[in-house]
Design a protein around this motif. Structure first.
Motif, PDB file in Angstrom:
ATOM      1  N   SER A 173       0.848  -1.198   0.000  1.00  0.00           N
ATOM      2  CA  SER A 173       0.000   0.000   0.000  1.00  0.00           C
ATOM      3  C   SER A 173       0.876   1.238   0.000  1.00  0.00           C
ATOM      4  O   SER A 173       2.076   1.174   0.258  1.00  0.00           O
ATOM      5  CB  SER A 173      -0.920   0.005   1.234  1.00  0.00           C
ATOM      6  N   ARG A 174       0.252   2.375  -0.313  1.00  0.00           N
ATOM      7  CA  ARG A 174       0.923   3.666  -0.234  1.00  0.00           C
ATOM      8  C   ARG A 174       0.427   4.377   1.010  1.00  0.00           C
ATOM      9  O   ARG A 174      -0.771   4.393   1.299  1.00  0.00           O
ATOM     10  CB  ARG A 174       0.615   4.519  -1.473  1.00  0.00           C
ATOM     11  N   ARG A 175       1.342   4.950   1.774  1.00  0.00           N
ATOM     12  CA  ARG A 175       0.974   5.596   3.031  1.00  0.00           C
ATOM     13  C   ARG A 175       1.419   7.054   3.035  1.00  0.00           C
ATOM     14  O   ARG A 175       2.534   7.379   2.597  1.00  0.00           O
ATOM     15  CB  ARG A 175       1.626   4.873   4.219  1.00  0.00           C
ATOM     16  N   LEU A 176       0.534   7.897   3.545  1.00  0.00           N
ATOM     17  CA  LEU A 176       0.856   9.294   3.791  1.00  0.00           C
ATOM     18  C   LEU A 176       0.791   9.500   5.302  1.00  0.00           C
ATOM     19  O   LEU A 176      -0.259   9.286   5.908  1.00  0.00           O
ATOM     20  CB  LEU A 176      -0.127  10.227   3.087  1.00  0.00           C
ATOM     21  N   THR A 177       1.908   9.899   5.894  1.00  0.00           N
ATOM     22  CA  THR A 177       1.995   9.921   7.355  1.00  0.00           C
ATOM     23  C   THR A 177       2.575  11.221   7.883  1.00  0.00           C
ATOM     24  O   THR A 177       3.207  11.990   7.150  1.00  0.00           O
ATOM     25  CB  THR A 177       2.883   8.772   7.856  1.00  0.00           C
ATOM     26  N   GLU A 178       2.337  11.417   9.183  1.00  0.00           N
ATOM     27  CA  GLU A 178       3.027  12.453   9.937  1.00  0.00           C
ATOM     28  C   GLU A 178       3.999  11.718  10.869  1.00  0.00           C
ATOM     29  O   GLU A 178       3.605  11.188  11.909  1.00  0.00           O
ATOM     30  CB  GLU A 178       2.029  13.290  10.747  1.00  0.00           C
ATOM     31  N   PRO A 179       5.260  11.606  10.482  1.00  0.00           N
ATOM     32  CA  PRO A 179       6.224  10.806  11.271  1.00  0.00           C
ATOM     33  C   PRO A 179       6.466  11.429  12.642  1.00  0.00           C
ATOM     34  O   PRO A 179       6.659  12.635  12.766  1.00  0.00           O
ATOM     35  CB  PRO A 179       7.484  10.829  10.408  1.00  0.00           C
ATOM     36  N   TYR A 180       6.455  10.562  13.643  1.00  0.00           N
ATOM     37  CA  TYR A 180       6.630  11.040  15.025  1.00  0.00           C
ATOM     38  C   TYR A 180       8.014  10.683  15.571  1.00  0.00           C
ATOM     39  O   TYR A 180       8.738  11.535  16.052  1.00  0.00           O
ATOM     40  CB  TYR A 180       5.545  10.437  15.906  1.00  0.00           C
ATOM     41  N   ARG A 181       8.388   9.395  15.507  1.00  0.00           N
ATOM     42  CA  ARG A 181       9.669   8.996  16.054  1.00  0.00           C
ATOM     43  C   ARG A 181      10.120   7.663  15.473  1.00  0.00           C
ATOM     44  O   ARG A 181       9.312   6.800  15.141  1.00  0.00           O
ATOM     45  CB  ARG A 181       9.564   8.850  17.581  1.00  0.00           C
ATOM     46  N   LEU A 182      11.444   7.496  15.334  1.00  0.00           N
ATOM     47  CA  LEU A 182      12.050   6.213  15.007  1.00  0.00           C
ATOM     48  C   LEU A 182      12.470   5.529  16.301  1.00  0.00           C
ATOM     49  O   LEU A 182      13.008   6.173  17.205  1.00  0.00           O
ATOM     50  CB  LEU A 182      13.279   6.405  14.117  1.00  0.00           C
ATOM     51  N   VAL A 183      12.234   4.213  16.370  1.00  0.00           N
ATOM     52  CA  VAL A 183      12.571   3.459  17.578  1.00  0.00           C
ATOM     53  C   VAL A 183      13.318   2.195  17.177  1.00  0.00           C
ATOM     54  O   VAL A 183      12.891   1.468  16.281  1.00  0.00           O
ATOM     55  CB  VAL A 183      11.302   3.074  18.374  1.00  0.00           C
ATOM     56  N   THR A 215       7.125  15.163   1.644  1.00  0.00           N
ATOM     57  CA  THR A 215       6.261  15.857   0.690  1.00  0.00           C
ATOM     58  C   THR A 215       6.486  17.366   0.674  1.00  0.00           C
ATOM     59  O   THR A 215       6.040  18.036  -0.252  1.00  0.00           O
ATOM     60  CB  THR A 215       4.787  15.594   1.028  1.00  0.00           C
ATOM     61  N   GLY A 216       7.137  17.888   1.704  1.00  0.00           N
ATOM     62  CA  GLY A 216       7.297  19.337   1.802  1.00  0.00           C
ATOM     63  C   GLY A 216       6.202  19.993   2.608  1.00  0.00           C
ATOM     64  O   GLY A 216       6.311  21.164   2.984  1.00  0.00           O
ATOM     65  N   ALA A 217       5.106  19.270   2.891  1.00  0.00           N
ATOM     66  CA  ALA A 217       3.994  19.813   3.672  1.00  0.00           C
ATOM     67  C   ALA A 217       4.299  19.679   5.161  1.00  0.00           C
ATOM     68  O   ALA A 217       4.555  18.577   5.646  1.00  0.00           O
ATOM     69  CB  ALA A 217       2.701  19.072   3.328  1.00  0.00           C
ATOM     70  N   ARG A 218       4.271  20.789   5.879  1.00  0.00           N
ATOM     71  CA  ARG A 218       4.547  20.774   7.314  1.00  0.00           C
ATOM     72  C   ARG A 218       3.277  20.436   8.091  1.00  0.00           C
ATOM     73  O   ARG A 218       2.159  20.598   7.602  1.00  0.00           O
ATOM     74  CB  ARG A 218       5.069  22.141   7.760  1.00  0.00           C
ATOM     75  N   PHE A 219       3.465  19.955   9.322  1.00  0.00           N
ATOM     76  CA  PHE A 219       2.322  19.649  10.172  1.00  0.00           C
ATOM     77  C   PHE A 219       2.639  20.004  11.614  1.00  0.00           C
ATOM     78  O   PHE A 219       3.809  20.046  12.026  1.00  0.00           O
ATOM     79  CB  PHE A 219       1.956  18.161  10.074  1.00  0.00           C
ATOM     80  N   ALA A 220       1.584  20.262  12.383  1.00  0.00           N
ATOM     81  CA  ALA A 220       1.739  20.510  13.814  1.00  0.00           C
ATOM     82  C   ALA A 220       1.767  19.165  14.524  1.00  0.00           C
ATOM     83  O   ALA A 220       0.856  18.346  14.338  1.00  0.00           O
ATOM     84  CB  ALA A 220       0.582  21.354  14.333  1.00  0.00           C
ATOM     85  N   PRO A 221       2.799  18.878  15.313  1.00  0.00           N
ATOM     86  CA  PRO A 221       2.913  17.561  15.964  1.00  0.00           C
ATOM     87  C   PRO A 221       1.693  17.243  16.831  1.00  0.00           C
ATOM     88  O   PRO A 221       1.191  18.090  17.563  1.00  0.00           O
ATOM     89  CB  PRO A 221       4.176  17.708  16.811  1.00  0.00           C
TER      90      PRO A 221
END
Length: 339
Positions: A173-183, A215-221
Motif C-alpha cells: 500500500s501507499r501511506r501518507l503519514t506524519e512521522p513522530y519517532r524512530l525506535v 512531501t514538503g507539507a509541514r504539520f503541527a505535531p
C-alpha cells in the motif's frame, strides 16, 4: 613564507580550528608549516579564534604551543574532509543494521551530517559503503541508511512523509503519514507515525518501507496517545502475538551478560559477583531465543518458559550429534527434521 590573502583567511581559520580540535598541543612552528603561513600569522589567527569564542590556550617556552581548553562550552564542531567521511561511514554502517546501542540519536546525527556534506564527500561516503562489508551484522533485517535518514529528517522537521509499505501478509500500500519517532528494538527499526488516510496512529517496520520521500507539507505535531514512542511500539508489536515470560540464570557477572544480550529481552539482576539472572517478557520465537542465549559465551540455566527449556534440550542434543558424527560409519550424516 608569505601570508595568505584576506579572502583565504576564513578557510585558514577553519583549518586551524580543525587542527586544534585534536586533543594535543600544537607548537607554533608545526601550525605554521601545516597552514603555509608565518608564525606571526598563526598568532593573529589564534587571536581571531579567541574573539569568536574558542578557548585557545597558549603555553610559553621551547615546548610551548597552542591547544583548545577541554571541558569548556564550545562553538560548533569543525571536521576536515577525512574526519567527516570517517564519521559518516561509521554511522551509516551502524544504521544499516538495527544494532543494539545504535539508537535514534545516531540516526539524527547521520541525517544532519549528510545534509551538510558537499557532493564530493557524499560520493566518497557512498563509494566506501558499497565497497566494504561488515564481518558481523545485527539479528534483524538490513536497512538502507538513506531510508533511516530520510525518516529522521522528516520527523525532526515535522514534514509529512509518503512511502510504500509491505504488510506482514505481503499486501502493499501507499501511506501518507506524519512521522513522530524512530525506535530501535535492538533487532529492528520501527517508525511511529500518524496515518493520514486511516486517521489513526500506526507503527511501521522500517525494513518493509520502500521509496520514502518528504512531501514538503509541514504539520503541527500531535500528542501520542500512549506515553512515549518506545511504549507505543511495545504495545503495538505485542498486540496479537503470543508472549511469554523468561527466567534465566547465568554463571557470569551481570555486566558480562548485559554486554552480550539485547536490552529488549528484559532486566538482568545481580545475584552475586559471579552470577546474574535475566527476567523479561518477549514475543520472539523460542528457537531464536535459545540460539541467542547460547551466544552469550557462558554457562546458563533456563527456568522458564518450559518451551524454551525443551528447545534448549533438543538444540543441545542436535549440536552434540553434529560434533560427534554418526555412530554408524555407513549411516547418513544428517538426521531428518524432528528426528
Amino acid at each position: 613564507m608569505t601570508g595568505a590573502t584576506g579572502a583565504q583567511t576564513p578557510i585558514r581559520l577553519l583549518q586551524l580550528l580543525s587542527l586544534l580540535q585534536t586533543p594535543r598541543e600544537w607548537p607554533g612552528s608545526e601550525l605554521s608549516e601545516r597552514l603555509g603561513v608565518s608564525r606571526r600569522t598563526v598568532r593573529r589567527d589564534v587571536d581571531r579564534l579567541r574573539d569568536l569564542g574558542y578557548p585557545v590556550q597558549a603555553t610559553q617556552g621551547a615546548l610551548g604551543g597552542y591547544r583548545l581548553v577541554a571541558g569548556k562550552a564550545m562553538p560548533p564542531l569543525v571536521l576536515d574532509d577525512e574526519e567527516a567521511v570517517a564519521i559518516a561511514v561509521g554511522l551509516r554502517a551502524g544504521a544499516g543494521h538495527a544494532v543494539e546501542g545504535v539508537e535514534e540519536a545516531s540516526v539524527r546525527a547521520l541525517a544532519k551530517l549528510e545534509q551538510v556534506l558537499p557532493a564530493r564527500l557524499r560520493h566518497r561516503v557512498s563509494a566506501l559503503q558499497v565497497a566494504t562489508m561488515p564481518l558481523t551484522s545485527g539479528d534483524g533485517a538490513s536497512i538502507a541508511p538513506e531510508t533511516l535518514t530520510v525518516m529522521a529528517s522528516a520527523a525532526a522537521g515535522h514534514e509529512r512523509l509518503r512511502f510504500s509499505y509491505r504488510a506482514g501478509d505481503g499486501t502493499e500500500s501507499r501511506r501518507l503519514t506524519e512521522p513522530y519517532r524512530l525506535v530501535s528494538t535492538g533487532r529492528r527499526w520501527y517508525l511511529v507515525a500518524y496515518d493520514i488516510d486511516r486517521e489513526d496512529w500506526r507503527t511501521f517496520r522500517v525494513d518493509r518501507v520502500a521509496e520514502p520521500f518528504p512531501t514538503g507539507a509541514r504539520f503541527a505535531p500531535r500528542e501520542l496517545p500512549k506515553g512515549d514512542a518506545a511504549e507505543f511500539i511495545r504495545q503495538s508489536v505485542w498486540r496479537g502475538q503470543q508472549s511469554y515470560d523468561i527466567d534465566v540464570t547465568f554463571a557470569a557477572p551481570a555486566e558480562f551478560v548485559v554486554a552480550r544480550l539485547p536490552s529488549a529481552l528484559g532486566t538482568v539482576d545481580v545475584l552475586d559477583e559471579r552470577r546474574c539472572r535475566l527476567r523479561g517478557t518477549v514475543t520472539d520465537s523460542v528457537e531464536w531465543l535459545a540460539v541467542r542465549l547460547a551466544m552469550t559465551d557462558c554457562d546458563f540455566t533456563a527456568h522458564e518458559p518450559p518451551e524454551l527449556v525443551d528447545c534448549l534440550r533438543e538444540l543441545g542434543s542436535r549440536l552434540t550429534r553434529a560434533a560427534e558424527g554418526p555412530e554408524d560409519p555407513g549411516a547418513p550424516a544428517n538426521r531428518s527434521p524432528g528426528a
